[in-house]
Design an enzyme around this catalytic site. Structure first.
Site, short mmCIF file in Angstrom:
data_model
loop_
_atom_site.label_atom_id
_atom_site.label_comp_id
_atom_site.label_asym_id
_atom_site.label_seq_id
_atom_site.Cartn_x
_atom_site.Cartn_y
_atom_site.Cartn_z
N TYR A 73 22.43 34.82 33.60
CA TYR A 73 22.79 34.71 35.02
C TYR A 73 21.62 35.13 35.90
O TYR A 73 20.94 36.13 35.60
CB TYR A 73 24.00 35.59 35.35
CG TYR A 73 25.30 35.04 34.82
CD1 TYR A 73 25.86 33.89 35.37
CD2 TYR A 73 25.96 35.65 33.76
CE1 TYR A 73 27.06 33.38 34.88
CE2 TYR A 73 27.15 35.15 33.26
CZ TYR A 73 27.70 34.01 33.83
OH TYR A 73 28.86 33.50 33.35
N LYS B 156 40.87 63.80 24.29
CA LYS B 156 41.24 62.98 25.46
C LYS B 156 40.51 61.64 25.43
O LYS B 156 39.50 61.49 24.72
CB LYS B 156 40.88 63.74 26.74
CG LYS B 156 39.40 64.11 26.83
CD LYS B 156 39.16 65.17 27.91
CE LYS B 156 37.70 65.55 27.95
NZ LYS B 156 37.44 66.64 28.89
C1 LIG Z 1 36.51 67.51 28.36
C2 LIG Z 1 36.66 68.96 28.38
C3 LIG Z 1 35.97 69.76 27.46
C4 LIG Z 1 34.96 69.21 26.48
O1 LIG Z 1 33.70 69.12 27.09
P1 LIG Z 1 32.43 68.60 26.28
O2 LIG Z 1 31.31 68.72 27.23
O3 LIG Z 1 32.73 67.19 25.90
O4 LIG Z 1 32.31 69.47 25.08
C5 LIG Z 1 36.26 71.12 27.45
N1 LIG Z 1 37.13 71.66 28.34
C6 LIG Z 1 37.78 70.92 29.24
C7 LIG Z 1 38.72 71.59 30.19
C8 LIG Z 1 37.57 69.55 29.31
O5 LIG Z 1 38.20 68.83 30.22
#
Ligand SMILES: *Cc1c(COP(=O)(O)O)cnc(C)c1O
Length: 383
Positions: free
Chosen positions: A267, A36
């Site tokens: 800034y 993702k």
């Molecule tokens: C993002 C996500 C993961 C991965 O989690 P990490 O802490 O990055 O390993 C696993 N399961 C779900 C449902 C997620 O949304």
């Protein structure tokens, strides 16, 4: 050097991290690499290629995403295997998910009904996974009362849907104390035990709960599948779950200037030279994901030496004090995350300095930065 600033991704390290997760989860578990958010900012096309190169077809259960559009992108990249969309999709996106052949995580009966309607429309039996809320509180059927909602789901699905899997998500699996995670897993098991058996008795649902932290620290709790994200990309998943670094953030020194004592920087003119100093302007700023909050304690590596960030970080530029590195020149590559010579600035260290977590640093890396994929094995050997 390809640009004013760039993100370097060490493919060999990412693949070794992935293998470590798979090994920890055991020979019977398969993997859903979480890609993702553009593979946590690293570039989904390249990371897809890496996970396909590392895992056999049997080891790779699916690719995990959060959004329907991300699933569509995977299809456009030629991935024809399973895609599980883990975040609840807005109602009008489910028909799109059906057309792209995605597998949504469903959290309520309304969504199950809409998914069944999409199956009727497309004329195909559609799969889904049911999320069970064991304390995360953002999605899922409540872990208590599974007998009732399980039966209700089964009534809605009929022959239209395949209830392929059940999963939960942990809120604290990267904390030193694992008791809350063990309790979530206990609730998950309790809920699964109360669910009605799959209709024809022949299908076994796919069970999964482990993110990176639980995959590495609790061997995936014996689930059929583990869902690692951050660990693959070099972010710590808690005590005992520290991966190899994967990401380096580099920017070029665009300008070197000598300034007199009393000169101010940035800034708000928050920094004043206390002596004659040499300042370097780096071609990177907060629009590239270099967090403004780093200004107070942030550092860069130039020619293998640590130099402080001075003044406020601008949108496109950041100034470092190069007085102690007189050999530095315009055109040098500065390192904001990663290794240079014997020095290293860690991803988790930068996140802590910025008051955030590695996930937010990685997913905040700007679209203006090219992603460069390297095999770091040789570079590490040379260092
Ligand atoms: C993002 C996500 C993961 C991965 O989690 P990490 O802490 O990055 O390993 C696993 N399961 C779900 C449902 C997620 O949304």
């Amino acid at each position: 050097m390809v640009s004013r600033a760039w993100v370097e991704v060490d493919e060999a390290a990412l693949r070794r991290n992935l293998r470590r997760v798979k090994d920890a989860a055991g020979p019977d578990a398969s993997v859903v690499p979480m890609l993702k958010a553009n593979a946590y900012g690293l570039g989904v096309a390249a990371v897809l290629r890496m996970v396909r190169a590392e895992l056999s077809g049997r080891e790779l259960f699916a690719i995990g995403v959060a959004a329907v559009a991300e699933g569509e992108e995977l299809r456009a990249l030629g991935w024809t295997g399973r895609v599980v969309v883990f975040a609840p999709a807005p109602p009008d996106e489910l028909p799109r998910a059906a057309r792209a052949g995605l597998t949504p995580a469903l959290s309520d009966l309304d969504s199950v009904r809409r998914w069944a309607a999409a199956a009727r429309e497309t004329g195909r039996r559609l799969a889904f996974h049911a999320e069970i809320d064991t304390g995360m509180g953002r999605a899922g059927f409540p872990y208590a009362g599974a007998a009732a909602w399980g039966a209700a789901i089964a009534r809605e699905t009929g022959d239209l849907l395949e209830w392929e899997g059940c999963f939960t998500h942990f809120h604290s699996a990267d904390e030193p104390e694992l008791a809350p995670t063990d309790e979530q897993q206990r609730r998950f098991r309790e809920s699964l035990a109360a669910l009605p058996a799959p209709g024809d008795g022949s299908v076994r649902r796919v069970i999964h709960s482990a993110n990176s932290a639980a995959a590495v620290r609790r061997n995936g709790y014996g689930g059929d599948v583990v869902r690692p994200g951050i660990f693959l990309y070099g972010g710590s998943a808690g005590p005992g779950a520290v991966p190899e670094p994967v990401v380096s953030l580099r920017a070029r020194v665009a300008l070197v200037r000598d300034v007199p004592a009393g000169w101010t920087c940035g800034y708000g003119a928050t920094y004043t030279a206390s002596r004659p100093e040499r300042w370097g302007t780096l071609a990177i700023g907060y629009a590239d994901g270099l967090r403004r909050a780093l200004a107070a304690q942030g550092e860069a590596l130039v020619r293998g030496r640590r130099v402080p960030i001075i003044g406020r970080i601008s949108m496109d530029m950041t100034v470092v004090d190069l007085t102690e590195v007189p050999e530095a020149r315009a055109g040098d590559a500065a390192t904001l995350i990663g290794r240079d010579g014997g020095e290293e600035i860690g991803l988790d260290q930068v996140a802590a300095q910025a008051g955030t977590i590695s996930y937010e640093i990685l997913t905040g890396l700007g679209t203006r930065l090219p992603r460069v994929y390297v095999d770091g094995t040789r570079a590490h050997r040379d260092a």
